[in-house]
Motif scaffolding. Structure first.
Motif, PDB file in Angstrom:
ATOM      1  N   GLU A 154      11.170   8.913  22.697  1.00  0.00           N
ATOM      2  CA  GLU A 154      10.017   8.116  23.413  1.00  0.00           C
ATOM      3  C   GLU A 154      10.102   8.089  24.501  1.00  0.00           C
ATOM      4  O   GLU A 154      10.349   8.441  26.065  1.00  0.00           O
ATOM      5  CB  GLU A 154       8.962   7.306  22.712  1.00  0.00           C
ATOM      6  CG  GLU A 154       7.896   7.489  21.567  1.00  0.00           C
ATOM      7  CD  GLU A 154       7.111   6.897  20.930  1.00  0.00           C
ATOM      8  OE1 GLU A 154       7.418   5.932  21.500  1.00  0.00           O
ATOM      9  OE2 GLU A 154       6.384   7.419  20.325  1.00  0.00           O
ATOM     10  N   SER A 155      11.202   7.155  24.402  1.00  0.00           N
ATOM     11  CA  SER A 155      11.901   6.458  25.644  1.00  0.00           C
ATOM     12  C   SER A 155      12.252   7.758  26.822  1.00  0.00           C
ATOM     13  O   SER A 155      12.628   7.464  27.845  1.00  0.00           O
ATOM     14  CB  SER A 155      12.685   5.574  25.487  1.00  0.00           C
ATOM     15  OG  SER A 155      13.560   6.096  24.540  1.00  0.00           O
ATOM     16  N   GLU A 156      13.692   9.209  26.362  1.00  0.00           N
ATOM     17  CA  GLU A 156      13.785   9.869  26.638  1.00  0.00           C
ATOM     18  C   GLU A 156      12.710  10.106  28.161  1.00  0.00           C
ATOM     19  O   GLU A 156      12.695  10.333  28.708  1.00  0.00           O
ATOM     20  CB  GLU A 156      14.845  10.839  26.098  1.00  0.00           C
ATOM     21  CG  GLU A 156      16.028   9.982  25.238  1.00  0.00           C
ATOM     22  CD  GLU A 156      16.777  10.855  24.298  1.00  0.00           C
ATOM     23  OE1 GLU A 156      17.777  10.785  24.368  1.00  0.00           O
ATOM     24  OE2 GLU A 156      16.055  10.839  23.411  1.00  0.00           O
ATOM     25  N   TRP A 180      14.061  16.891  30.533  1.00  0.00           N
ATOM     26  CA  TRP A 180      13.689  16.284  29.437  1.00  0.00           C
ATOM     27  C   TRP A 180      15.203  16.511  28.120  1.00  0.00           C
ATOM     28  O   TRP A 180      14.490  17.722  28.434  1.00  0.00           O
ATOM     29  CB  TRP A 180      12.520  15.746  28.798  1.00  0.00           C
ATOM     30  CG  TRP A 180      12.305  15.228  27.847  1.00  0.00           C
ATOM     31  CD1 TRP A 180      12.794  13.860  26.816  1.00  0.00           C
ATOM     32  CD2 TRP A 180      11.682  15.852  26.655  1.00  0.00           C
ATOM     33  NE1 TRP A 180      12.758  13.955  25.928  1.00  0.00           N
ATOM     34  CE2 TRP A 180      11.510  15.430  25.273  1.00  0.00           C
ATOM     35  CE3 TRP A 180      10.941  16.596  26.356  1.00  0.00           C
ATOM     36  CZ2 TRP A 180      10.840  14.980  23.726  1.00  0.00           C
ATOM     37  CZ3 TRP A 180       9.850  17.149  25.136  1.00  0.00           C
ATOM     38  CH2 TRP A 180      10.734  16.099  24.097  1.00  0.00           C
ATOM     39  N   MET A 213       8.835   9.568  34.273  1.00  0.00           N
ATOM     40  CA  MET A 213       8.266   8.867  35.582  1.00  0.00           C
ATOM     41  C   MET A 213       9.390   9.604  36.336  1.00  0.00           C
ATOM     42  O   MET A 213       9.192   9.375  37.555  1.00  0.00           O
ATOM     43  CB  MET A 213       9.822   7.835  34.666  1.00  0.00           C
ATOM     44  CG  MET A 213       8.439   7.397  33.560  1.00  0.00           C
ATOM     45  SD  MET A 213       6.690   6.325  34.331  1.00  0.00           S
ATOM     46  CE  MET A 213       6.766   4.603  34.532  1.00  0.00           C
ATOM     47  N   GLY A 214      10.991  10.256  35.977  1.00  0.00           N
ATOM     48  CA  GLY A 214      11.704   9.964  37.356  1.00  0.00           C
ATOM     49  C   GLY A 214      11.778  11.323  37.542  1.00  0.00           C
ATOM     50  O   GLY A 214      12.095  12.283  38.020  1.00  0.00           O
ATOM     51  N   ARG A 215      10.841  12.470  37.049  1.00  0.00           N
ATOM     52  CA  ARG A 215      10.588  13.804  37.305  1.00  0.00           C
ATOM     53  C   ARG A 215      11.991  15.236  36.876  1.00  0.00           C
ATOM     54  O   ARG A 215      12.200  15.351  37.593  1.00  0.00           O
ATOM     55  CB  ARG A 215       9.557  13.937  39.221  1.00  0.00           C
ATOM     56  CG  ARG A 215       9.141  13.317  39.486  1.00  0.00           C
ATOM     57  CD  ARG A 215       8.191  13.678  40.411  1.00  0.00           C
ATOM     58  NE  ARG A 215       6.713  12.358  40.277  1.00  0.00           N
ATOM     59  CZ  ARG A 215       6.356  12.605  41.448  1.00  0.00           C
ATOM     60  NH1 ARG A 215       6.813  13.263  42.765  1.00  0.00           N
ATOM     61  NH2 ARG A 215       5.306  12.520  41.764  1.00  0.00           N
ATOM     62  N   LYS A 252       9.607   9.021  27.824  1.00  0.00           N
ATOM     63  CA  LYS A 252       9.438   8.739  29.819  1.00  0.00           C
ATOM     64  C   LYS A 252      10.536   8.779  30.656  1.00  0.00           C
ATOM     65  O   LYS A 252       9.464   8.864  31.641  1.00  0.00           O
ATOM     66  CB  LYS A 252       9.027   7.206  28.789  1.00  0.00           C
ATOM     67  CG  LYS A 252       7.572   6.950  29.971  1.00  0.00           C
ATOM     68  CD  LYS A 252       8.050   4.970  29.089  1.00  0.00           C
ATOM     69  CE  LYS A 252       6.312   4.275  28.728  1.00  0.00           C
ATOM     70  NZ  LYS A 252       6.173   3.312  27.782  1.00  0.00           N
ATOM     71  N   ARG A 253      11.313   8.935  30.891  1.00  0.00           N
ATOM     72  CA  ARG A 253      12.105   8.195  31.350  1.00  0.00           C
ATOM     73  C   ARG A 253      11.985  10.282  32.176  1.00  0.00           C
ATOM     74  O   ARG A 253      12.296   9.758  34.161  1.00  0.00           O
ATOM     75  CB  ARG A 253      14.162   8.721  30.855  1.00  0.00           C
ATOM     76  CG  ARG A 253      14.215   7.435  31.075  1.00  0.00           C
ATOM     77  CD  ARG A 253      15.744   6.878  31.194  1.00  0.00           C
ATOM     78  NE  ARG A 253      15.808   7.626  30.417  1.00  0.00           N
ATOM     79  CZ  ARG A 253      16.454   7.275  28.766  1.00  0.00           C
ATOM     80  NH1 ARG A 253      16.241   6.025  28.643  1.00  0.00           N
ATOM     81  NH2 ARG A 253      17.560   8.070  28.162  1.00  0.00           N
ATOM     82  N   ALA A 254      12.127  10.676  31.273  1.00  0.00           N
ATOM     83  CA  ALA A 254      11.899  11.947  32.696  1.00  0.00           C
ATOM     84  C   ALA A 254      10.471  12.667  33.193  1.00  0.00           C
ATOM     85  O   ALA A 254      10.606  12.837  34.122  1.00  0.00           O
ATOM     86  CB  ALA A 254      12.092  13.195  31.162  1.00  0.00           C
ATOM     87  N   SER A 284      16.367  15.562  23.840  1.00  0.00           N
ATOM     88  CA  SER A 284      16.680  15.261  23.143  1.00  0.00           C
ATOM     89  C   SER A 284      16.967  15.509  22.082  1.00  0.00           C
ATOM     90  O   SER A 284      16.255  16.608  21.727  1.00  0.00           O
ATOM     91  CB  SER A 284      15.243  14.665  23.028  1.00  0.00           C
ATOM     92  OG  SER A 284      14.924  12.968  23.818  1.00  0.00           O
ATOM     93  N   GLU A 322      13.854   6.572  20.151  1.00  0.00           N
ATOM     94  CA  GLU A 322      15.003   6.719  21.404  1.00  0.00           C
ATOM     95  C   GLU A 322      14.021   8.040  22.415  1.00  0.00           C
ATOM     96  O   GLU A 322      14.077   8.337  23.740  1.00  0.00           O
ATOM     97  CB  GLU A 322      16.210   6.989  20.901  1.00  0.00           C
ATOM     98  CG  GLU A 322      16.988   7.620  22.064  1.00  0.00           C
ATOM     99  CD  GLU A 322      18.401   7.824  21.115  1.00  0.00           C
ATOM    100  OE1 GLU A 322      18.732   7.173  20.061  1.00  0.00           O
ATOM    101  OE2 GLU A 322      18.823   8.323  21.666  1.00  0.00           O
TER     102      GLU A 322
END
Ligand code: ADP
Length: 831
Positions: free
Chosen positions: A201-203, A214, A209-211, A205-207, A216, A199
């Motif tokens: 890692e995906s959080e 982040w 990619m979406g600039r 990554k989302r940050a 967690s 979870e």
């Protein structure tokens, strides 16, 4: 180049220098070789806020500076004098005191000869830069202070390389006490709890990619394997030079917050479940889990519930089951482990090391074998301070709870107490409701039985009344055949006896129920009782053509009992055996000795009993065969009497039956008199068979009911007694004086002078001291008997009186002859 051109060149060079000197934005000063101020440009005067340049001329340049920078100035002048460039930065306020920072360059000015003739000092105002730097330093310090105060670590991650720079506070969040120099994205990933890794890692990554930012919250595993919670946040910065950019962020240890949240959430859930009526075990599981999560590390929690003086397992989802079983039912006491002791002293008990603490002596081995090393147990107390159970926390290492842990566990303890209190109240309420329902059912049942009983009673009383009535009518027929008159009288006597029996039984039950039945206990051989009972029941047994087998030990078995009552018990059971067995049945009565008891078992091969009937059959008015073929009439009180009389004698009655149609066995157990097995010679025969004496007595019958008096007189005369009759009290006294009777049958309720007054008047006279006075009355309650005893009556017979009873009584009054016997009598009122 010609001369004029040269001059103009040098002039223009001079002008240029002058122009540059004046137009420079810096403070430009020309010093002599000694460092004295010769000239300062216009801008210089302006920034130095010099109004009067003249007063500055010739001043030692260093003297214009604060003491602190003199060394730097001298060094740079020295450099210039030696043909080099001197530099320094220093603080120097303007002439008017405005604070300024300067970046100063000191260079030599060469003369035409090539020698150093002057010195050029250029001071650049760097105040703005300096202030900015100062501010930056201040901001950094402030940030550091805030981060330290909030215990927040910082980090900076190069997104292209994955390398990071971290603060010590950051490193501490991952369990390091010394700074970590080679932190990286990979190292961060390794510390994340495997369950949370994906979870996070995906959080991240989302940050990226979406600039976006982040954030967690996850568990991290420290180098010592303990698990902690962190909150990590970051934001992306991109520099024009790199496309990937970097991420800067913070990290904070939120373990305590997470534990508090777990405790609060567990309590909320438990209360919610309690309100919605979830099973207690489910709610306790939630609370113990909350205790475990709220403690963070490898903690196992358990709740035990107090039952009497023992603690029973309530909930322990993580404790090894074998250990839970071993301590289940542990007694509450002053030194019984942590829980037993805590429940006993009503205070928390901390056992830092189970291995060494004497409180754990009995459970040490099993605890250690399951890896339990310390235990903190707290009593769960109700609002009224009553111990409801214990809440314990076990760890696999030596440990003492911190004040913060005590505080947070205290809240959980209160919630557990609330839940248990509520549960107990609900259980008590349910129990009370169930008892009430049971009572209502019981009342309804007994009401139904009473209604049935009244109907049965009416029926039972009407049965004998009908033949009596017809008998009377027949007797009124003139010239009746004397033989049939004898038969009719016998029939009527039987019916009256039957009715009296019913009424006697009812009165007995009422007396036992009210606790007013008096037992006249005496030492008596059971064999004698059985013999009389068999005689009593014989007519019914014979009527059914049953065979009766008797089996009794030869040696007399002595009881201390009321013979009449025990005869009643045995003959009731024999009567039932006869009644509830089809004709030509077999009945047996077996008497056996069993230690200090004797057992009388009456077995028949009759209609038997359904298993369900066995438990209710001794209750009042219960008739299980009502309406069945072969069932006989009755009131359903015989067995109630049997049980009550038996119990009054310290015994018990039981019934067994293989089932309907298979007969039944009723067993009465009675305590034997100590040393009760006697020589036959020592046994006093009980006066049970009514050995009747027909010795003649002088008897006075007193009754205002002329018919009743006449019948009694007739019967007494037929038995050979000399009888006089009086119909009121005064006449009775006269006749008594005249006839000096041995016995007086005295009706109590008479107009004018009642029976009590007559008895008292007679007793007051010495010559009537020993006359036997027998009350004849419809009132048979203990109060009536006591009253008659007080008035001087010796015996108390209730109407309608059975003539057999009268004869037995009279026989007991007359030993051999009528004369003088009365003095030897033991007067008592029969009950
Ligand atoms: P009653 O005989 O007047 O009805 P009891 O109290 O003596 O009252 O007996 C209660 C009921 O128990 C009887 O109505 C009958 O149904 C049952 N019962 C008693 N004795 C026997 C027996 N020996 N065999 C079968 N049923 C019996």
């Amino acid at each position: 180049m010609n001369e004029s051109t040269k001059i103009s060149d040098s002039v223009s060079q001079l002008n240029l220098n002058q122009w540059m000197f004046e137009s420079s934005p810096d403070c430009v000063k020309v010093l002599d070789i000694e460092g004295r101020l010769l000239e300062m440009n216009r801008n210089g005067r302006c920034v130095m806020e010099v109004d009067d340049a003249v007063c500055l001329a010739g001043r030692e340049w260093p003297s214009l500076w604060p003491e602190a920078s003199h060394a730097d100035i001298r060094a740079s002048l020295l450099a210039a004098r030696s043909g080099q460039v001197g530099r320094f930065s220093a603080f120097c306020p303007t002439v008017k005191g405005t604070p300024k920072w300067w970046d100063v360059t000191v260079t030599p000015i060469l003369g035409d000869s090539g020698r150093i003739e002057r010195i050029l000092a250029v001071s650049r105002d760097i105040t703005a830069l300096q202030v900015a730097k100062e501010m930056e330093r201040e901001n950094a310090a402030r940030l550091q202070f805030i981060l330290e105060a909030a215990q927040v670590g910082e980090w900076e991650l190069d997104l292209a390389t994955g390398t990071a720079r971290t603060s010590l506070l950051h490193d501490r969040c991952f369990g390091y006490t010394e700074p970590v120099t080679n932190w990286s994205m990979g190292r961060f990933g390794e510390h994340i709890h495997p369950a949370d890794r994906q979870e996070v890692e995906s959080e991240l990554k989302r940050a990226v990619m979406g600039r976006v930012g982040w954030r967690s919250e996850c568990r991290v595993v420290w180098p010592d394997s303990s698990v902690h919670w962190i909150c990590v946040q970051g934001s992306i910065y991109r520099s024009p030079s790199t496309r990937a950019g970097r991420m800067v962020g913070t990290v904070a240890d939120i373990t305590l917050r997470k534990r508090a949240e777990a405790l609060a959430e567990g309590q909320r859930l438990a209360l919610e479940q309690a309100v919605s009526g979830a099973p207690l075990s489910t709610i306790l599981d939630v609370l113990t889990r909350a205790a475990e999560e709220g403690s963070g590390e490898t903690v196992m929690a358990s709740v035990m519930l107090l039952e009497g003086k023992r603690l029973r397992h309530g909930s322990a989802p993580s404790l090894p089951p074998a250990f839970s079983r071993a301590i289940d039912g542990v007694e509450v006491g002053p030194s019984v482990g942590s829980c037993g002791t805590a429940a006993f002293i009503k205070r928390p008990v901390v056992v830092h090391d189970i291995e060494k603490d004497p409180l754990w002596a009995d459970f040490r081995d099993i605890a250690l074998s399951h890896g339990l090393r310390s235990c903190w147990s707290q009593p769960i107390l109700s609002l009224q301070g009553k111990v409801l159970g214990t809440l314990a926390v076990y760890r696999d290492k030596c440990w003492t709870p911190t004040p913060a842990e005590r505080e947070s566990m205290g809240l959980l303890l209160n919630t557990t107490a609330l839940v248990l209190d509520r549960h107990q109240q609900a259980t008590e309420r349910q129990q009370a409701e169930a008892e009430l329902r049971q009572m209502a059912d019981e009342l309804a049942r007994s009401d139904r039985r009473k209604t049935e009983f009244i109907a049965t009673l009416a029926h039972e009383l009407r049965n004998p009344l009908a033949p009596i009535q017809s008998g009377l009518e027949l007797m009124n027929v003139p010239h009746s055949d004397p033989e049939s008159l004898v038969r009719i009288r016998a029939m009527m006597a039987r019916q009256v006896r039957h009715m009296s029996h019913l009424v006697d039984d009812l009165l007995d039950v009422a007396r036992i129920t009210k606790g007013t039945l008096e037992l006249r206990k005496e030492p008596i051989a059971l064999q004698d009782i059985v013999a009389v009972a068999v005689d009593t029941s014989r007519p019914l047994i014979d009527a059914g053509a049953h065979t009766l087998r008797l089996q009794m030990p030869d040696v007399p078995l002595m009881l201390k009992a009321d013979p009449t009552r025990i005869v009643q018990v045995v003959s009731n059971l024999l009567n039932n055996a006869a009644k509830y067995t089809p004709s030509n049945g077999h009945i047996s009565l077996i008497v056996e000795r069993d230690e200090g008891m004797v057992q009388i078992s009456i077995t028949d091969n009759g209609i038997g009993l359904h298993p369900e009937a066995l438990s209710s059959i001794f209750e009042m008015f219960v008739q299980v065969h009502k309406g069945l073929d072969g069932a006989q009439d009755g009131l359903g009180i015989g067995l109630t009497l049997v049980r009550q009389v038996t119990e009054l004698h310290g015994g018990a009655v039981t019934v067994t039956s293989p089932g309907l149609g298979s007969g039944s066995t009723f067993s009465v157990r009675l305590p034997l008199l100590q040393n009760s097995v006697l020589d036959e010679s020592s046994v006093q025969p009980a006066n049970l068979d009514g050995n009747r004496s027909t010795a003649q007595l002088r008897i006075l019958v007193v009754d205002d009911n002329v018919d009743a008096a006449e019948v009694l007189v007739e019967l007494l005369r037929m038995s050979g007694h000399e009888v006089r009759v009086a119909h009121d009290g005064f006449q009775a006294l006269e006749l008594a004086e005249a006839s000096r009777p041995d016995a007086v049958f005295l009706d109590v309720g008479m107009p004018g002078m009642n029976g009590f007054e007559v008895a008292m008047t007679l007793r007051a006279k010495p010559h009537f001291e020993s006359v036997v006075i027998i009350a004849l009355t419809g009132w048979g309650a203990p109060g009536d008997r006591a009253q008659s005893r007080a008035a001087g009556f010796d015996h108390h017979l209730t109407k309608p009186t059975n003539f057999d009873d009268i004869e037995i009584l009279l026989a007991s009054l007359a030993p051999a002859s009528a004369a003088g016997h009365i003095l030897a009598m033991r007067p008592h009122v029969q009950g």
